[in-house]
Structures are given as C-alpha cells and as structure tokens.
Design an enzyme around this catalytic site. Structure first.
Site, PDB file in Angstrom:
ATOM      1  N   TYR A   1       0.828  -1.210   0.000  1.00 47.84           N
ATOM      2  CA  TYR A   1       0.000   0.000   0.000  1.00 47.84           C
ATOM      3  C   TYR A   1       0.863   1.261   0.000  1.00 47.84           C
ATOM      4  O   TYR A   1       0.600   2.219  -0.734  1.00 47.84           O
ATOM      5  CB  TYR A   1      -0.911  -0.037   1.228  1.00 47.84           C
ATOM      6  CG  TYR A   1      -1.914   1.078   1.334  1.00 47.84           C
ATOM      7  CD1 TYR A   1      -3.011   1.142   0.476  1.00 47.84           C
ATOM      8  CD2 TYR A   1      -1.793   2.055   2.323  1.00 47.84           C
ATOM      9  CE1 TYR A   1      -3.953   2.154   0.596  1.00 47.84           C
ATOM     10  CE2 TYR A   1      -2.729   3.061   2.447  1.00 47.84           C
ATOM     11  CZ  TYR A   1      -3.807   3.114   1.588  1.00 47.84           C
ATOM     12  OH  TYR A   1      -4.721   4.121   1.713  1.00 47.84           O
TER      13      TYR A   1
ATOM     14  N   LYS B   1       0.844   3.994  -2.979  1.00 46.73           N
ATOM     15  CA  LYS B   1       0.438   5.365  -2.699  1.00 46.73           C
ATOM     16  C   LYS B   1       1.584   6.356  -2.910  1.00 46.73           C
ATOM     17  O   LYS B   1       1.341   7.529  -3.233  1.00 46.73           O
ATOM     18  CB  LYS B   1      -0.108   5.467  -1.266  1.00 46.73           C
ATOM     19  CG  LYS B   1      -1.480   4.814  -1.087  1.00 46.73           C
ATOM     20  CD  LYS B   1      -2.494   5.324  -2.097  1.00 46.73           C
ATOM     21  CE  LYS B   1      -3.919   4.924  -1.764  1.00 46.73           C
ATOM     22  NZ  LYS B   1      -4.873   5.376  -2.808  1.00 46.73           N
TER      23      LYS B   1
END
Length: 273
Positions: A164, A168
């Site tokens: 993640y 991101k």
C-alpha cells in the site's frame, strides 16, 4: 455551484469518502459517472445524486480490469459528451509484513491503487488533448481537474503496508508527472494524502465488520485498536477525520480557485506528519 455542468468521474463512490466526494461534486453542480466494486452501495450513491438534481451514470465493477479505464471514460463521453474532472479514489488495504506478504497481495494492491489510475488517465488522454486544442481555437478554454488519492502511508511509509505504501507513493509520482505532461492542456493534476479518516478500512480490527469481500475473497481490513488510540493522541487535532472532511480536501482542488495549483500532494491528516 462552482462546478455547474461539469462532468466528473469518481471511482470507489459506493461508500465512505468516495460517496462523500460524489455528493459534494453533485452539490456544486457536476454530473457524474461513478464506480464501485459493489453494485448495491453504488446504486445508493446514485439515488442520492439524483435526488440532488444532477445526472448520474453507474459503472459497477473492478477498476483493476484491463479495459475498465476505457469503459469508464467512454461512459462519460457517450452520456454527457464531455469530461472535466477525474477522481481516482477506489482502493482498499491488504496488509502484511513483507516476509508474509504474497505475490497476490502485492500485485492486487498495486493494480488497484496505481495501475488503475494510470489506465483511466491514459484512456482520457486523447479526449483531453483534442478538446483542449478545439477549445483554444474557439477562444473558449476549459480548465480540467484530476485528483488522485494517496495516503500518509505513501508519504511516510507504514509498517505492514509495503504494498500500500509503495502504491500510494507511486500515485504521487504519477500525479507530478501528469501535471507536467498535461499542464499545456489546462489540466490541473494534484493528489490528496489522507491520514486517519473514519471509514470501514480504519475501523478497529476487533469490530464485527473488519473484513471486505473482493472477488469472492474475504480480506481483513482495519487497524489495531491500540494503534488507533495512539494515532488519535499523535494527531494535533486529536481526532480522526470525517469522510465529508476528506471529500472537502479533494473537491476544493476542483474549484476555479485552484486553477493555478498543480503537481501538489495535499496532506489531509489533521496536522499529523
């Protein structure tokens, strides 16, 4: 009504922040093409948009599908004949420490959070270039907006979120690159990195709904209650953000007042950094 008659794409609009973004855009006059993995909550959002007096098209399904970007952009052009705003919001977490993380966990999160926005922007490229040229020739230039959703995990990293965090961080890089590519077409491209916002992805792990269903697979989501308590102490505003506040940080970048703001990553974190 700062976005009167604009047409906006919003992924992940069935719940939480995505729904609030869609409703805020509609309240400012925009018509919408909205997406969510699950058709039922998507229809609920669509009904709320319709109640507000705006038009809406629904496109349920996974943003990770290779042809999704083309279908999503085509839905806006077929129904409304134009496209002004793109909000790449869809996503979820699938956490694990790196030695336990599977290839599926890594690739799934990268596909949803980074590859899907790339494909949507790529699908919109021809329309944006041709529309900008035509509008310039006619003396009626239009400013368009892209807002990609990042996270404080992508800015600072977060243990247990190598996938993640990497995705991101990548979306911030994509944002900065597209701001430079599309500036000539009068497109502002920015990202918003959320901190702790009250959604089903940040509920306590011991809650009853600490999992989501993705393609028939149950994926645990949420945060350890002790971590939630610690974060709320570290946040200068001493609380988690509300989905409506997160949506406000996104939609404000779509206003005319932000026409000279591009290539930026805005932290929406209550002051935590």
């Amino acid at each position: 009504m700062k976005l009167q008659n604009k047409v906006a794409l919003v992924t992940g609009a069935g719940r939480g922040i995505g729904r609030e973004i869609a409703l805020k855009l509609a309240s400012e006059g925009a018509d919408l093409v909205i997406n969510d993995l699950d058709a039922e909550p998507l229809a609920e959002t669509a009904a709320l948009v319709t109640e507000s007096g705006r038009r809406v098209v629904q496109l349920a399904g996974s943003v990770s599908d290779l042809d999704f970007g083309e279908r999503f952009v085509a839905a806006a052009l077929d129904e409304f004949g134009r496209l002004d705003i793109i909000i790449n919001n869809a996503g979820f977490t699938w956490d694990n420490v790196i030695q336990k993380m599977t290839e599926e966990q890594w690739q799934t999160i990268m596909d949803v959070h980074l590859s899907a926005p790339y494909r949507i922007l790529k699908a919109a490229a021809d329309y944006i270039r041709h529309a900008a040229k035509t509008e310039e020739e006619q003396g009626e230039p239009v400013q368009r907006k892209v807002v990609n959703i990042s996270s404080t995990s992508g800015v600072f990293g977060n243990a247990g979120q190598a996938n993640y965090s990497a995705a991101k961080a990548g979306i911030i890089g994509l944002t900065k690159a597209m701001a430079k590519e599309w500036g000539r077409y009068r497109v502002n491209v920015n990202s918003v990195a959320f901190g702790l916002i009250e959604t089903r992805l940040t509920q306590a792990l011991d809650s009853e709904q600490a999992s989501i269903d993705v393609a028939g697979k149950s994926i645990a989501v949420g945060v350890q209650r002790s971590s939630l308590d610690a974060m709320q102490v570290l946040i200068p505003m001493q609380r988690a953000g509300k989905p409506s506040e997160a949506a406000g940080a996104v939609v404000m970048l779509c206003y005319p007042e932000a026409d000279y703001v591009t290539g930026q990553n805005v932290l929406c974190s209550g002051g935590m950094f």
